[in-house]
Motif scaffolding. Structure first.
Motif, mmCIF file in Angstrom:
data_model
loop_
_atom_site.group_PDB
_atom_site.id
_atom_site.type_symbol
_atom_site.label_atom_id
_atom_site.label_comp_id
_atom_site.label_asym_id
_atom_site.label_seq_id
_atom_site.Cartn_x
_atom_site.Cartn_y
_atom_site.Cartn_z
ATOM 1 N N ASP A 1 25.673 39.130 29.499
ATOM 2 C CA ASP A 1 26.795 39.951 29.943
ATOM 3 C C ASP A 1 27.697 39.121 30.835
ATOM 4 O O ASP A 1 27.221 38.473 31.779
ATOM 5 C CB ASP A 1 26.294 41.193 30.681
ATOM 6 C CG ASP A 1 27.334 42.291 30.688
ATOM 7 O OD1 ASP A 1 27.089 43.318 31.334
ATOM 8 O OD2 ASP A 1 28.400 42.127 30.062
ATOM 9 N N TYR B 1 32.307 38.096 31.536
ATOM 10 C CA TYR B 1 33.721 38.354 31.267
ATOM 11 C C TYR B 1 34.360 37.071 30.757
ATOM 12 O O TYR B 1 33.982 35.963 31.163
ATOM 13 C CB TYR B 1 34.463 38.763 32.542
ATOM 14 C CG TYR B 1 33.933 39.983 33.233
ATOM 15 C CD1 TYR B 1 33.066 39.863 34.314
ATOM 16 C CD2 TYR B 1 34.315 41.248 32.843
ATOM 17 C CE1 TYR B 1 32.580 40.975 34.968
ATOM 18 C CE2 TYR B 1 33.847 42.380 33.498
ATOM 19 C CZ TYR B 1 32.980 42.234 34.554
ATOM 20 O OH TYR B 1 32.506 43.333 35.207
ATOM 21 N N LEU C 1 47.078 36.471 34.926
ATOM 22 C CA LEU C 1 46.105 36.970 33.953
ATOM 23 C C LEU C 1 46.832 37.534 32.740
ATOM 24 O O LEU C 1 47.719 38.375 32.870
ATOM 25 C CB LEU C 1 45.229 38.056 34.581
ATOM 26 C CG LEU C 1 44.191 38.680 33.650
ATOM 27 C CD1 LEU C 1 43.152 37.645 33.229
ATOM 28 C CD2 LEU C 1 43.517 39.870 34.321
ATOM 29 N N ARG D 1 41.814 40.200 29.315
ATOM 30 C CA ARG D 1 40.417 40.129 29.738
ATOM 31 C C ARG D 1 39.536 40.794 28.683
ATOM 32 O O ARG D 1 39.911 41.794 28.090
ATOM 33 C CB ARG D 1 40.256 40.862 31.067
ATOM 34 C CG ARG D 1 38.814 40.985 31.532
ATOM 35 C CD ARG D 1 38.721 41.654 32.883
ATOM 36 N NE ARG D 1 39.099 43.062 32.819
ATOM 37 C CZ ARG D 1 39.234 43.829 33.887
ATOM 38 N NH1 ARG D 1 39.042 43.314 35.080
ATOM 39 N NH2 ARG D 1 39.568 45.089 33.745
ATOM 40 N N GLU E 1 35.414 42.025 28.135
ATOM 41 C CA GLU E 1 34.052 42.186 28.661
ATOM 42 C C GLU E 1 33.083 41.970 27.502
ATOM 43 O O GLU E 1 33.261 42.546 26.433
ATOM 44 C CB GLU E 1 33.892 43.565 29.284
ATOM 45 C CG GLU E 1 34.682 43.676 30.570
ATOM 46 C CD GLU E 1 35.108 45.093 30.882
ATOM 47 O OE1 GLU E 1 34.639 45.625 31.900
ATOM 48 O OE2 GLU E 1 35.896 45.658 30.109
ATOM 49 N N ARG F 1 33.475 34.300 33.531
ATOM 50 C CA ARG F 1 32.927 34.787 34.793
ATOM 51 C C ARG F 1 31.661 35.554 34.526
ATOM 52 O O ARG F 1 31.608 36.388 33.614
ATOM 53 C CB ARG F 1 33.926 35.689 35.509
ATOM 54 C CG ARG F 1 33.725 35.747 37.013
ATOM 55 C CD ARG F 1 34.354 36.966 37.610
ATOM 56 N NE ARG F 1 33.359 38.018 37.798
ATOM 57 C CZ ARG F 1 33.661 39.282 38.078
ATOM 58 N NH1 ARG F 1 34.904 39.659 38.147
ATOM 59 N NH2 ARG F 1 32.701 40.150 38.248
ATOM 60 N N TYR G 1 28.774 38.296 34.902
ATOM 61 C CA TYR G 1 28.790 39.715 35.259
ATOM 62 C C TYR G 1 28.040 39.917 36.567
ATOM 63 O O TYR G 1 27.141 39.174 36.911
ATOM 64 C CB TYR G 1 28.113 40.539 34.158
ATOM 65 C CG TYR G 1 27.701 41.921 34.611
ATOM 66 C CD1 TYR G 1 26.364 42.267 34.744
ATOM 67 C CD2 TYR G 1 28.657 42.877 34.948
ATOM 68 C CE1 TYR G 1 25.993 43.529 35.173
ATOM 69 C CE2 TYR G 1 28.285 44.130 35.390
ATOM 70 C CZ TYR G 1 26.959 44.452 35.499
ATOM 71 O OH TYR G 1 26.592 45.693 35.940
ATOM 72 N N GLY G 2 28.420 40.952 37.277
ATOM 73 C CA GLY G 2 27.675 41.264 38.483
ATOM 74 C C GLY G 2 28.525 40.999 39.708
ATOM 75 O O GLY G 2 29.469 40.233 39.671
ATOM 76 N N GLY G 3 28.174 41.638 40.773
ATOM 77 C CA GLY G 3 28.987 41.518 41.972
ATOM 78 C C GLY G 3 28.644 40.352 42.860
ATOM 79 O O GLY G 3 29.214 40.209 43.940
ATOM 80 N N ALA G 4 27.759 39.476 42.396
ATOM 81 C CA ALA G 4 27.301 38.404 43.270
ATOM 82 C C ALA G 4 28.309 37.273 43.410
ATOM 83 O O ALA G 4 28.220 36.480 44.337
ATOM 84 C CB ALA G 4 25.975 37.844 42.765
ATOM 85 N N THR G 5 29.243 37.178 42.484
ATOM 86 C CA THR G 5 30.205 36.086 42.558
ATOM 87 C C THR G 5 31.437 36.427 41.752
ATOM 88 O O THR G 5 31.361 37.151 40.752
ATOM 89 C CB THR G 5 29.616 34.761 42.045
ATOM 90 O OG1 THR G 5 30.627 33.750 42.165
ATOM 91 C CG2 THR G 5 29.212 34.865 40.576
ATOM 92 N N ASN G 6 32.563 35.888 42.183
ATOM 93 C CA ASN G 6 33.792 35.982 41.400
ATOM 94 C C ASN G 6 34.215 34.618 40.884
ATOM 95 O O ASN G 6 35.350 34.433 40.487
ATOM 96 C CB ASN G 6 34.917 36.576 42.261
ATOM 97 C CG ASN G 6 34.722 38.058 42.456
ATOM 98 O OD1 ASN G 6 34.590 38.801 41.502
ATOM 99 N ND2 ASN G 6 34.658 38.481 43.702
ATOM 100 N N LYS G 7 33.281 33.678 40.874
ATOM 101 C CA LYS G 7 33.585 32.316 40.447
ATOM 102 C C LYS G 7 34.044 32.292 39.001
ATOM 103 O O LYS G 7 33.381 32.854 38.116
ATOM 104 C CB LYS G 7 32.340 31.441 40.607
ATOM 105 C CG LYS G 7 32.480 30.045 40.024
ATOM 106 C CD LYS G 7 31.168 29.292 40.136
ATOM 107 C CE LYS G 7 31.240 27.936 39.471
ATOM 108 N NZ LYS G 7 29.935 27.223 39.551
ATOM 109 N N LEU G 8 35.166 31.634 38.761
ATOM 110 C CA LEU G 8 35.680 31.452 37.413
ATOM 111 C C LEU G 8 35.433 30.020 36.977
ATOM 112 O O LEU G 8 35.645 29.082 37.741
ATOM 113 C CB LEU G 8 37.183 31.724 37.375
ATOM 114 C CG LEU G 8 37.620 33.182 37.549
ATOM 115 C CD1 LEU G 8 39.107 33.267 37.846
ATOM 116 C CD2 LEU G 8 37.272 33.998 36.319
ATOM 117 N N PHE H 1 36.754 27.388 34.264
ATOM 118 C CA PHE H 1 37.929 27.224 33.423
ATOM 119 C C PHE H 1 37.735 26.150 32.369
ATOM 120 O O PHE H 1 37.019 25.160 32.574
ATOM 121 C CB PHE H 1 39.138 26.829 34.270
ATOM 122 C CG PHE H 1 39.692 27.936 35.114
ATOM 123 C CD1 PHE H 1 39.267 28.107 36.421
ATOM 124 C CD2 PHE H 1 40.658 28.804 34.610
ATOM 125 C CE1 PHE H 1 39.782 29.125 37.215
ATOM 126 C CE2 PHE H 1 41.177 29.818 35.392
ATOM 127 C CZ PHE H 1 40.734 29.984 36.691
#
Lengths: 114, 116
Positions: free
Chosen positions: B31, B33, B47, B50, B52, B95, B97-104, B106
């Motif tokens: 899972d 993005y 952006l 997107r 999912e 990215r 899934y999950g709220g632990a990081t917003n690291k992208l 590229f």
């Protein structure tokens, strides 16, 4: 609603100096991430702060550091600048929690080290 | 570790025509993005669209649509009725899934030129 604000927009520094860049996220956003963009390495993740805590870090030397304040504004600092640190530094803000969290980017700070 | 690959450094399209930008990625996660970002000469990342991973339906945003092939780990962007304002660098990003990081993470980008 104001966007992500990065200051300054342009900066010229000399090798060996240090520099501090600032990022003000969108109001209500608690996560701030920093990226370095160079022609050779592309976009690389530096670190992410969420509620004043660093929760993720990229593969950069310890000369690169950051912090986040209680109002979510973030600063990143680079000490002992090297020519290779010349880059566009981008900041991204997001809510930081939940599934549907989109990253909004600032216009970047262009750092030139001479 | 996750990786994102864009194999087309540059592309060109005639105004009003359709162009497809390619992106492949590698991950062991189920899972996540996927995003397409546009970076015009102003350098601000915008952006575009997107997707999912848990959604089978391909995302669309006006003239922009994606072809998401999860098994093949492919995520291409189709721009229909290309306009001069579409000229920019396009980045594919991943990215977790999950709220632990917003690291992208590229890709290296595709520079799109639009010919009048």
């Amino acid at each position: 609603k104001a966007g992500v604000t990065q200051t300054p927009r342009y900066l010229i520094k000399t090798r060996g100096q240090q520099v501090t860049l600032s990022c003000s996220p969108i109001s209500g956003h608690r996560s701030v991430s920093w990226y370095q963009q160079t022609p050779g390495q592309g976009l690389q993740f530096l670190f992410e702060y969420f509620s004043e805590t660093q929760r993720n870090k990229g593969n950069f030397p310890g000369r690169f550091s950051g912090r986040q304040f209680s109002n979510s504004r973030s600063e990143m600092n680079v000490s002992t600048l090297e020519l290779g640190d010349s880059a566009l530094y981008l900041c991204a803000s997001s809510l930081g929690e939940g599934r549907n969290t989109e990253a909004f980017f600032g216009q970047g700070t262009r750092l030139t080290v001479v | 570790a996750q990786t994102v690959t864009q194999s087309q450094p540059e592309m060109s399209v005639q105004e009003a025509e359709t162009v497809t930008l390619s992106c492949t990625y590698d991950t062991s996660e189920s899972d996540y993005y996927l995003f397409w970002y546009k970076q015009p000469p102003s350098r601000q990342m915008i952006l575009v669209i997107r997707q999912e991973a848990y959604k089978q339906q391909n995302a669309t945003e006006n003239r922009f649509s994606v072809n998401f092939q999860k098994a093949a780990k492919s995520f291409s962007l189709k721009i229909s009725d290309s306009q001069l304002g579409d000229a920019a660098m396009y980045f594919c990003a991943y990215r977790s899934y999950g709220g632990a990081t917003n690291k992208l993470i590229f890709g290296t980008g595709t520079l799109l030129a639009v010919q009048p």
